[in-house]
Design a protein around this motif. Structure first.
Motif, short mmCIF file in Angstrom:
data_model
loop_
_atom_site.label_atom_id
_atom_site.label_comp_id
_atom_site.label_asym_id
_atom_site.label_seq_id
_atom_site.Cartn_x
_atom_site.Cartn_y
_atom_site.Cartn_z
N THR A 91 -6.84 -6.50 -2.41
CA THR A 91 -7.08 -5.47 -1.40
C THR A 91 -6.02 -4.37 -1.48
O THR A 91 -6.35 -3.17 -1.47
CB THR A 91 -7.09 -6.08 0.00
OG1 THR A 91 -8.06 -7.13 0.07
CG2 THR A 91 -7.42 -5.04 1.05
N GLY A 100 -11.89 1.83 -7.09
CA GLY A 100 -10.53 2.31 -7.33
C GLY A 100 -10.18 2.34 -8.81
O GLY A 100 -9.53 3.27 -9.28
N LEU A 136 0.82 -1.20 0.00
CA LEU A 136 0.00 0.00 0.00
C LEU A 136 0.86 1.25 0.00
O LEU A 136 0.58 2.22 -0.72
CB LEU A 136 -0.92 -0.01 1.21
CG LEU A 136 -1.88 1.17 1.36
CD1 LEU A 136 -2.80 1.26 0.16
CD2 LEU A 136 -2.69 1.06 2.64
N TRP A 149 -5.35 1.01 11.03
CA TRP A 149 -5.94 -0.14 10.33
C TRP A 149 -5.46 -1.45 10.92
O TRP A 149 -6.20 -2.42 11.01
CB TRP A 149 -5.60 -0.05 8.85
CG TRP A 149 -6.51 -0.84 7.95
CD1 TRP A 149 -7.21 -1.97 8.27
CD2 TRP A 149 -6.83 -0.56 6.59
NE1 TRP A 149 -7.93 -2.41 7.19
CE2 TRP A 149 -7.72 -1.55 6.15
CE3 TRP A 149 -6.42 0.44 5.69
CZ2 TRP A 149 -8.21 -1.60 4.84
CZ3 TRP A 149 -6.93 0.40 4.40
CH2 TRP A 149 -7.80 -0.59 3.99
N TRP A 178 -6.87 4.06 -5.09
CA TRP A 178 -7.47 5.27 -4.52
C TRP A 178 -6.41 6.23 -4.00
O TRP A 178 -6.41 7.41 -4.33
CB TRP A 178 -8.41 4.88 -3.37
CG TRP A 178 -9.74 4.37 -3.79
CD1 TRP A 178 -10.14 3.06 -3.86
CD2 TRP A 178 -10.88 5.14 -4.19
NE1 TRP A 178 -11.44 2.97 -4.28
CE2 TRP A 178 -11.92 4.24 -4.49
CE3 TRP A 178 -11.12 6.50 -4.32
CZ2 TRP A 178 -13.18 4.65 -4.91
CZ3 TRP A 178 -12.37 6.93 -4.75
CH2 TRP A 178 -13.38 6.01 -5.04
N VAL A 223 -7.07 -0.43 -2.63
CA VAL A 223 -6.81 0.74 -1.79
C VAL A 223 -5.67 1.57 -2.38
O VAL A 223 -5.70 2.81 -2.33
CB VAL A 223 -6.48 0.30 -0.35
CG1 VAL A 223 -6.26 1.52 0.54
CG2 VAL A 223 -7.60 -0.55 0.22
N VAL A 263 -14.17 -1.88 -3.19
CA VAL A 263 -13.03 -0.97 -3.17
C VAL A 263 -12.23 -1.07 -4.46
O VAL A 263 -11.81 -0.05 -5.03
CB VAL A 263 -12.13 -1.28 -1.95
CG1 VAL A 263 -10.81 -0.52 -2.04
CG2 VAL A 263 -12.85 -0.94 -0.65
#
Length: 281
Positions: free
Chosen positions: A175, A266, A104, A204, A182, A179, A262
């Motif tokens: 996942t 995204g 991420l 988180w 975005w 994320v 998501v």
């Protein structure tokens, strides 16, 4: 007399903005798969260039975190571990969490870091966050080898649930990508996203079943807790790798739905911002 050489013709590439919110054009990403491979390999080389211990850095973070959790949350706080030794219980969760957090962070920063390339040549921008997510699988593989050695040491044998492991790994990748799409697009516009990211990741983690089992969450709130995409991923990793605990049915269903939402959002948002990223980055 010699015949004049026929003029060389080059294929015409027309670059047009998206025709609508749902114009994802994923085929363009597939046609750039060689470029994707180059970016993945480049990210791996840069990550370990001029490092003293190389890929061992991929092991240190989850290993040290596991030791701290085992001492404070396990030995001192006596948090239940579903019949597993505390090191196995925490490390099995940190496998997926460390991969997610690292991927991420890399995906969020990749657009800004590659601004010189983006402003000079056209290619599908989606390749950049996708490469950042895929390159993290090498670190995951190294950490996974350490986990296998830990399983042997503590004599924990996985059961038939291990067949679900590729599905949970794929869910973790989706996942991180969802994320990351975005945040990478937002970070290109609002540079303070990178300052918010460490706090987001820390919050988180404690909102996910890393330091505790999801069984501590009341049954009636389990579906709501599962809207955290990483809740189903982490519990799925534990169940698939160790064979302990119950399969995360309701939790997994809610988390899968959240991941798809998501990821779909995204892709749409990133594609909509793709035509203006080069101007604002």
């Amino acid at each position: 007399m010699t015949e004049s050489a026929a003029p060389l013709t080059q294929p015409l590439l027309r670059i047009t903005p998206p025709r609508g919110w749902l114009d994802l054009d994923l085929g363009e990403v597939w046609s750039a798969r060689e470029l994707l491979y180059f970016f993945v390999w480049r990210d791996i080389k840069i990550r370990y260039k001029q490092t003293a211990i190389g890929v061992a850095w991929a092991v240190l973070q989850p290993l040290l975190t596991m030791l701290v959790f085992s001492l404070f949350f396990g030995k001192l706080a006596k948090i239940p571990s579903e019949g597993l030794p505390y090191p196995v219980f925490y490390y099995s969760a940190l496998l997926s969490w460390t991969y997610f957090a690292t991927s991420l962070q890399n995906a969020t920063n990749t657009i800004v870091e590659q601004q010189r390339v983006i402003t000079k040549v056209y290619f599908p921008r989606l390749v950049l966050p996708l490469a950042a997510v895929l390159s993290g699988l090498l670190d995951f593989a190294v950490s996974f080898v350490v986990f296998l050695a830990m399983m042997v040491y503590y004599r924990v044998t996985p059961g038939p649930a291990i067949l679900w492991f590729p599905a949970f790994l794929s869910l973790a990748v989706l996942t991180a990508l969802g994320v990351g799409l975005w945040l990478s697009a937002l970070n290109a516009i609002y540079r303070d996203v990178r300052y918010v990211l460490p706090f987001l990741v820390q919050f988180w983690m404690f909102a996910s079943p890393v330091a505790y089992p999801s069984s501590l969450v009341p049954e009636r709130w389990r579906w709501l807790y599962g809207l955290n995409p990483m809740a189903g991923v982490i519990e799925g990793f534990r169940w698939a790798l160790t064979g302990h605990g119950e399969p995360p049915n309701l939790l997994l269903a809610a988390s899968t739905a959240a991941v798809l939402l998501v990821l779909g959002g995204g892709l749409v948002y990133f594609r909509a911002m793709e035509s203006t990223i080069a101007d604002v980055v």
